[in-house]
Design a protein around this motif. Structure first.
Motif, short mmCIF file in Angstrom:
data_model
loop_
_atom_site.label_atom_id
_atom_site.label_comp_id
_atom_site.label_asym_id
_atom_site.label_seq_id
_atom_site.Cartn_x
_atom_site.Cartn_y
_atom_site.Cartn_z
N TYR A 4 5.90 -5.57 8.09
CA TYR A 4 6.21 -6.25 8.60
C TYR A 4 7.44 -6.25 8.85
CZ TYR A 4 1.61 -8.55 8.31
OH TYR A 4 0.14 -8.49 8.20
N THR A 5 8.22 -5.84 10.09
CA THR A 5 9.62 -5.73 10.68
C THR A 5 9.95 -6.27 11.29
OG1 THR A 5 9.79 -4.11 11.84
CG2 THR A 5 9.54 -3.78 9.86
N LYS A 6 9.67 -7.16 11.75
CA LYS A 6 10.03 -8.76 12.79
C LYS A 6 10.98 -9.60 12.32
CE LYS A 6 8.06 -6.26 16.60
NZ LYS A 6 8.90 -5.63 17.32
N ALA A 7 11.51 -10.26 13.32
CA ALA A 7 12.63 -11.06 11.88
C ALA A 7 11.38 -12.88 12.67
CB ALA A 7 13.86 -11.46 13.37
N GLY A 8 11.30 -13.29 11.02
CA GLY A 8 10.60 -14.07 11.12
C GLY A 8 9.15 -14.33 10.20
N ASP A 9 9.04 -12.81 9.75
CA ASP A 9 7.11 -12.57 9.49
C ASP A 9 7.74 -12.88 7.81
OD1 ASP A 9 7.10 -10.82 11.86
OD2 ASP A 9 7.27 -8.74 11.06
N THR A 10 6.62 -13.61 7.28
CA THR A 10 6.53 -13.93 5.77
C THR A 10 5.79 -13.21 5.13
OG1 THR A 10 7.20 -16.28 6.67
CG2 THR A 10 6.16 -16.08 5.10
N ILE A 11 5.60 -13.38 4.25
CA ILE A 11 4.84 -12.82 2.91
C ILE A 11 4.29 -13.54 2.45
CG2 ILE A 11 5.35 -9.87 3.57
CD1 ILE A 11 5.90 -10.09 0.87
N LYS A 12 2.86 -13.52 2.13
CA LYS A 12 2.70 -14.43 0.17
C LYS A 12 2.33 -14.14 -0.85
CE LYS A 12 3.13 -19.08 2.42
NZ LYS A 12 2.07 -20.33 2.68
N GLY A 13 2.69 -14.46 -2.23
CA GLY A 13 1.56 -13.79 -3.30
C GLY A 13 2.19 -14.39 -4.35
N ASP A 14 1.02 -14.37 -5.15
CA ASP A 14 1.33 -14.76 -6.54
C ASP A 14 2.33 -14.63 -7.10
OD1 ASP A 14 0.94 -16.46 -8.29
OD2 ASP A 14 -0.74 -15.17 -9.82
N LYS A 15 2.42 -12.37 -7.17
CA LYS A 15 3.91 -11.74 -8.06
C LYS A 15 4.47 -11.28 -6.40
CE LYS A 15 5.93 -9.15 -12.29
NZ LYS A 15 5.29 -8.82 -13.49
N ILE A 16 5.64 -11.14 -5.90
CA ILE A 16 6.32 -10.65 -5.59
C ILE A 16 7.57 -9.49 -5.66
CG2 ILE A 16 7.34 -10.24 -2.81
CD1 ILE A 16 5.44 -12.54 -2.50
N ILE A 17 7.22 -8.21 -5.24
CA ILE A 17 8.66 -7.60 -6.38
C ILE A 17 10.15 -6.82 -4.91
CG2 ILE A 17 9.31 -5.27 -7.03
CD1 ILE A 17 7.59 -6.51 -8.88
N ALA A 18 10.85 -7.55 -5.16
CA ALA A 18 11.69 -7.41 -4.10
C ALA A 18 12.42 -6.36 -4.41
CB ALA A 18 12.60 -8.68 -3.87
N GLU A 19 13.18 -5.22 -3.44
CA GLU A 19 14.22 -4.03 -3.64
C GLU A 19 15.44 -4.47 -2.33
OE1 GLU A 19 12.91 -0.63 -3.05
OE2 GLU A 19 10.96 -1.14 -4.99
N ALA A 20 16.71 -3.93 -2.85
CA ALA A 20 17.40 -3.94 -1.99
C ALA A 20 18.75 -3.61 -2.71
CB ALA A 20 17.96 -5.06 -1.83
N ARG A 21 19.45 -3.18 -1.48
CA ARG A 21 20.88 -2.98 -1.93
C ARG A 21 22.55 -3.79 -2.06
NH1 ARG A 21 21.90 1.97 -1.21
NH2 ARG A 21 20.85 3.98 0.51
N GLN A 22 22.01 -5.04 -1.71
CA GLN A 22 23.40 -6.14 -1.89
C GLN A 22 22.24 -7.63 -2.41
OE1 GLN A 22 26.40 -6.41 0.55
NE2 GLN A 22 26.97 -5.10 0.20
N ILE A 23 22.14 -8.06 -3.49
CA ILE A 23 21.89 -9.79 -3.02
C ILE A 23 22.67 -10.43 -3.89
CG2 ILE A 23 19.98 -10.99 -5.09
CD1 ILE A 23 18.95 -7.84 -6.20
N GLY A 24 21.61 -11.29 -2.92
CA GLY A 24 22.91 -12.38 -2.22
C GLY A 24 22.81 -13.52 -3.67
N LYS A 25 23.99 -15.02 -3.44
CA LYS A 25 24.22 -15.63 -4.84
C LYS A 25 22.05 -16.33 -4.82
CE LYS A 25 26.03 -20.00 -4.91
NZ LYS A 25 27.69 -20.87 -4.27
#
Length: 58
Positions: A4-25
């Motif tokens: 899913y790549t559109k603005a507003g798309d949502t994912i739900k799960g019991d455990k979600i792994i996230a990766e990014a170059r920058q992480i906000g506050k």
């Protein structure tokens, strides 16, 4: 598996792994009653993967 790549798309799960170059506050948010949760924003090529599905889906 869908991506899913559109603005507003949502994912739900019991455990979600996230990766990014920058992480906000980290921001503390209210959920229900006295329960609190945390919210962060991922920036620059962010990706999330559901590692464990929800057991009870409404």
């Amino acid at each position: 598996m869908s991506t899913y790549t559109k603005a507003g798309d949502t994912i739900k799960g019991d455990k979600i792994i996230a990766e990014a170059r920058q992480i906000g506050k980290i921001v503390i948010i209210n959920k229900s009653g006295k329960h609190k949760a945390q919210r962060i924003s991922l920036k620059d090529n962010a990706k999330c993967i559901i590692e464990r599905e929800l057991r009870f889906i409404k």
